[in-house]
Structures are given as C-alpha cells and as structure tokens.
Design a protein around this motif. Structure first.
Motif, mmCIF file in Angstrom:
data_model
loop_
_atom_site.group_PDB
_atom_site.id
_atom_site.type_symbol
_atom_site.label_atom_id
_atom_site.label_comp_id
_atom_site.label_asym_id
_atom_site.label_seq_id
_atom_site.Cartn_x
_atom_site.Cartn_y
_atom_site.Cartn_z
ATOM 1 N N ASN A 275 0.830 -1.208 0.000
ATOM 2 C CA ASN A 275 0.000 0.000 0.000
ATOM 3 C C ASN A 275 0.863 1.255 0.000
ATOM 4 N N HIS B 140 2.139 1.795 -3.401
ATOM 5 C CA HIS B 140 1.082 2.264 -4.295
ATOM 6 C C HIS B 140 0.798 3.752 -4.107
ATOM 7 N N GLY C 162 -1.959 -2.180 -7.828
ATOM 8 C CA GLY C 162 -0.741 -1.958 -7.068
ATOM 9 C C GLY C 162 0.504 -1.996 -7.927
#
Length: 573
Positions: free
Chosen positions: A162, A165, A203
């Motif tokens: 995350n 990303h 992602g």
C-alpha cells in the motif's frame, strides 16, 4: 498412571493416537490450572480442556520478584530420520513420569503447523499414551494463534505494498523487498509469485513469494517477546525492505507495528492444556527450527518454570540445531537448562551405522545390532554438544513397538561402555510409567553442570559462525559464497552484529550435506546468505536454499483425513 497394552478392542493392532486421545478422561481445565497455583480468574477457557492464561496471570507468574525458579529439562535429540525420533513423545512422557514421582511438573511444546498435519509428518501433539489433549483441536485450529500470526504477517505485506502504491515516500526499492506473504498450508505453487499486475488499481508490480507461517519472522518474534510492549517493539524492528540507499525499512517506518501487536494480543497468551495423564502442559508458538530457534514461546517457558518445580521443554531437530540455538538464543533470556535429554532410537542410530541416505525405513526395520553399534558415535557426538555448554546430558532411548531387543541392548551397551548415562523410555506404550527410570536419571543429573555459551555476543558475526561450525558441527572451517561476506558487512553496518547467529542447515547430518552420516570429518561449512531477523533478535545464516514453503507429497496426509456427519474427525495421527 499405568496403562495396558495399547491395542484396539478385540485385536492386536495398536490403538491410533486419535483413539487413545478419545478414550482419555481429561480433568477439568480449572483443576489442571490449580496444579500450578492458578485460579479460575487466571485463565480464560477456550473450549473443553483448553484455556488461555490472562495477561494479569502472565505478568504475575513472570514478575522478577517471584523468587526461585524450577528445574529446566531440555529435550533434544540425535541426528534424526525424516520421520523424527520421538522428542515430543519423550517430552510428554518424561513430564508425566516426573509428576508420577511426586514432582510438580509442567510440559511445554510447540503448536503444530497445518503444513505437516496435512502433509507428511502428521500432527505434533505427541503420541500413544504420551500426548497432549485435546489432540484433534491442537492439530487443527486450536486457539487460532497461528491464524492470527498469518493475518498479522500479511497485514505487514499489505501495508508495505500500500505504501508503494501511494507514492512510496520511504523510497523503497521494489527489487529489495524481503518480506514475503504467509500461509499455513503447504503449497509449492506459491514459492515464487508476481503481485500488482493488472494496471494502477492492482498496485505496484513486483516479484513476491509465500512462506509457511511457521517460517515467518513474526512467529519467532512472538516466541521471544517478553510482553506486549516488547512484542510491539520487536515487530517495529523487522526489516521489510531496503530503500534506494540500501538502508532498512521497518514496520515502524510504515506505521503498522501497533496494529500487528493488536492482532497478536491474544496469541501472546500461553495456551494451557493437559497430557493424557492430566499433567499441565503449555502448547504455544511454533517457529521453524532452522531459520528460527525452533522452540515454544519464551513466555510459556517462563510461566512454566515459575509455577512448577520441573519444566520439561523441547527444542527442534538434533542437538546441533535445537540445543545450540536454545543455548545461544533462549538461554540468554533466562531459561537455562539444568539438564538435557538426548533422544535416540534404534532406527536413527542404525541409519548412521549403515551410512544410509536417503533413509530406507524397510531396511531400518531389519534387526542389525552391529549397525546400531556402528552408528552410536552420532548419539555420543550430540551428547558432547550438549555438554560443551556445561549442561549435564542423559540419553533417552525412545522405544518403538517393533524394535528388536537385541538392537536395544546393543544401543544401551554401546552408550554405557562410553560412559553415557542412558535409559529406555516406553512412554508411547506405557505413558509416564514407561519413562520413570529416565525421570529418576534426570533428577539425579539435574543441576550438576555450569552453563556457558560457546561464543561472546560481542564477537563478530564470522567469529560466531566459525565457533558453531567448528565446535558444534565439527567442520574444519567456513567458506563464504554468493555474496555472503557482503551480506555480513551490511548486517553489521545496520547495527545487528551483536546478535546471536541462527545457522540454517540440513537437520539430517552434522554437516551441510545430508548424505554425510555419523560424525563427518574433513569438511567445510558453506555459507551462502546472511540476513537479519532483527525483530526476533538473531542473524540467520543460510548454508543452502531453505525450503520456507514446503510442498505436499504424492500422497499427502490430507487425503486420509475426514469428518463424519456428527463432526467426528478421522485420519489424524
């Protein structure tokens, strides 16, 4: 408690472990807790025969001012065959025998991983009349600790991806992500994966892999944490990846160490169960015994040694791996063995006498006292490893039902002639009564040594590796290949040079080649990779490719496991 021959009703076939477990009459878990001085307020029942200690009970039992501790008995073994030599059976049986002698005793073993349960080796609750209950629950979901570890591990993976990303402010190098994903099932197809495919919504694309949960560093972190604060701090130190400058990125940097600790809050609390004979037992934690230290949790050991006169605890694989890591990793945290039992078997000794690899179990079943005598040097070497730490050692011969008397006599005589204290154990068949002589030998030898590690923590990483290679494995020296020396420079530059080393090598030989049986000489340990397990608190030294995600065999144990309409499970062993 004495037991009759473990045969099925009306036949000569031995009862299965599952049948023995179902025939047992377990005590209420509140009564088991009472044996340790715990009250109903100190435990939280988790189903029939299972309880977790409360945080308050753990803090009370491990408080520094509690006073004198009990005797620590470490169960280790000879170089094993792939089927194992019965350390857990011996651990449980010895605990039952000590209790039968009137000693306040508790047993501590690791939680089974679903990988072996559904793969090759089967469960890890012991066996016969020397097992922990409830066997079915322990071998399946139990209290959910391993599931919590799996979720916590994958939370770290998700948080890191995350971060990549959403802008990658930490400047992580996607080619140097060290943190995999985890699953507690054997699945070779997941050894190498690619994630993040399918456009921006999926992602950042990168290579990835899965490990079995027992191989997760988080499992080792849980196993070595003092308390929840220490658990959170250790989680925050794990190396997830490197940035563009080659510096480590941690969960503390990503900001999720607290969330991981919250997921592991209940998993940190030891699980209290009982043996077939009602002796208190802690089944808690389960790190790999090669890339990690391979014991149950430090907190379970601390509680056990605080609340009982005797703690019988187990280390994975043989003394070259399990006992060595216990001495350099666990003992440094205060759990120092007063005596050790080296488990030996006729078939294990015979394999070395026949210079056999891979193990041919049909051939090992043949009576051959000469081969037993020829292989006894392996057992003696493991005893010497234990004694090199100043720990008194005895050998417990774990007797299998089909062992020939002449083979057992040959093993006993060869060890006795070498001056090694030895006793048979028929705990699988007879429970605690079958390990009484061994228990008396353990009581006699406990506390007669003076423990000392083999290396100083302040020594360099190469010095520590060299010490283990020469003094434990019997190698002539160490060779570094594939950039391992550069790995050491990086680990020491990151500030982890004062950590103990955790050498990962085959458990089937003292050497790094499983085909070298007995006590190999004239060989060199080859080190291929060195990496920090900074959260757990040791440096992993890999001597070969480590299988952190096992595969299922051609006929996995899962094919024989079933459940009927009443919810009764069959096929566990």
């Amino acid at each position: 408690m004495a037991h009759s021959d473990p045969a099925a009703d009306g036949g000569d076939a031995p009862r299965s472990d599952l049948a023995v477990a179902r025939a047992a009459d377990p005590r209420p878990i509140e009564d088991v807790a009472g044996d340790l001085g715990l009250t109903a307020d100190d435990i939280e029942p988790r189903g029939e025969g299972i309880a977790k200690l409360t945080h308050a009970a753990v803090r009370s039992a491990t408080a520094p001012d509690r006073g004198a501790d009990g005797t620590v008995v470490l169960v280790t073994g000879m170089t094993p065959t792939p089927k194992g030599e019965g350390k857990t059976v011996t651990t449980v049986g010895l605990g039952q025998a000590l209790a039968g002698l009137g000693e306040s005793t508790t047993v501590a073993v690791r939680e089974p991983s679903l990988g072996p349960v559904f793969g090759v080796k089967g469960g890890a609750a012991g066996g016969g009349y020397s097992q922990v209950l409830p066997m079915e629950a322990i071998n399946l979901h139990f209290t959910g600790d391993i599931h919590a570890l799996t979720a916590a591990h994958n939370l770290l993976s998700a948080a890191l991806d995350n971060h990549l990303h959403h802008g990658n402010e930490l400047n992580a190098d996607v080619r140097r992500v060290d943190w995999p994903r985890a699953l507690d099932v054997n699945d070779r197809a997941l050894r190498e994966t690619v994630v993040g495919l399918g456009g921006p919504a999926r992602g950042v694309p990168r290579e990835d892999e899965f490990v079995i949960t027992a191989a997760s560093e988080l499992t080792a972190v849980l196993g070595l944490a003092d308390d929840l604060t220490d658990l959170k701090d250790r989680t925050g130190r794990i190396v997830l990846a490197e940035d563009a400058d080659g510096d480590p990125i941690t969960p503390g940097d990503v900001g999720v160490a607290g969330a991981v600790a919250a997921l592991l809050r209940d998993a940190f609390r030891p699980n209290l169960v009982q043996t077939v004979e009602g002796v208190p037992a802690f089944v808690h934690g389960g790190p790999f015994a090669n890339i990690a230290h391979g014991t149950n949790t430090l907190v379970a050991d601390r509680v056990g040694v605080s609340l009982a006169d005797y703690l019988v605890t187990e280390a994975g694989f043989g003394a070259d791996l399990g006992a060595e890591k216990f001495a350099h990793v666990v003992a440094s945290r205060g759990i120092v063995p007063d005596v050790a039992v080296v488990v030996a078997t006729v078939r294990g000794t015979k394999r070395h006498g026949l210079d056999m690899w891979p193990a041919d179990f049909e051939a090992l079943a043949e009576t051959d006292p000469a081969a037993v005598r020829a292989g006894v040097d392996n057992v003696r070497r493991h005893v010497a490893v234990v004694e090199s730490f100043g720990i008194p050692a005895v050998v417990g011969i774990n007797v299998f039902p089909d062992d020939a008397e002449s083979d057992l006599v040959a093993l006993e005589e060869a060890l006795s002639e070498a001056g090694v204290p030895v006793s048979r154990s028929t705990a699988y068949r007879d429970g605690g009564a079958g390990a009484t002589d061994l228990a008396e030998l353990v009581r006699e030898r406990a506390g007669t040594g003076s423990f000392a590690p083999l290396y100083d923590r302040d020594a360099s990483i190469p010095e520590k590796i060299e010490t283990v290679a020469r003094e434990v494995y019997g190698a002539d020296g160490v060779e570094y290949v594939d950039g391992a020396e550069e790995d050491i420079d990086r680990v020491e530059a990151w500030g982890y040079g004062d950590l103990p080393v955790c050498v990962s090598k085959t458990p089937y030989s003292f050497a790094d080649d499983p085909s070298l049986t007995g006590v190999p000489e004239g060989w060199t340990l080859t080190v291929r990779e060195v990496s920090p397990s900074a959260g757990a608190g040791f440096v992993v030294v890999k001597t070969a490719d480590v299988m952190t995600m096992p595969g299922l065999p051609a006929e996995p144990a899962a094919e024989g496991i079933d459940v009927d309409a009443n919810g009764d499970v069959s096929g566990l062993f």
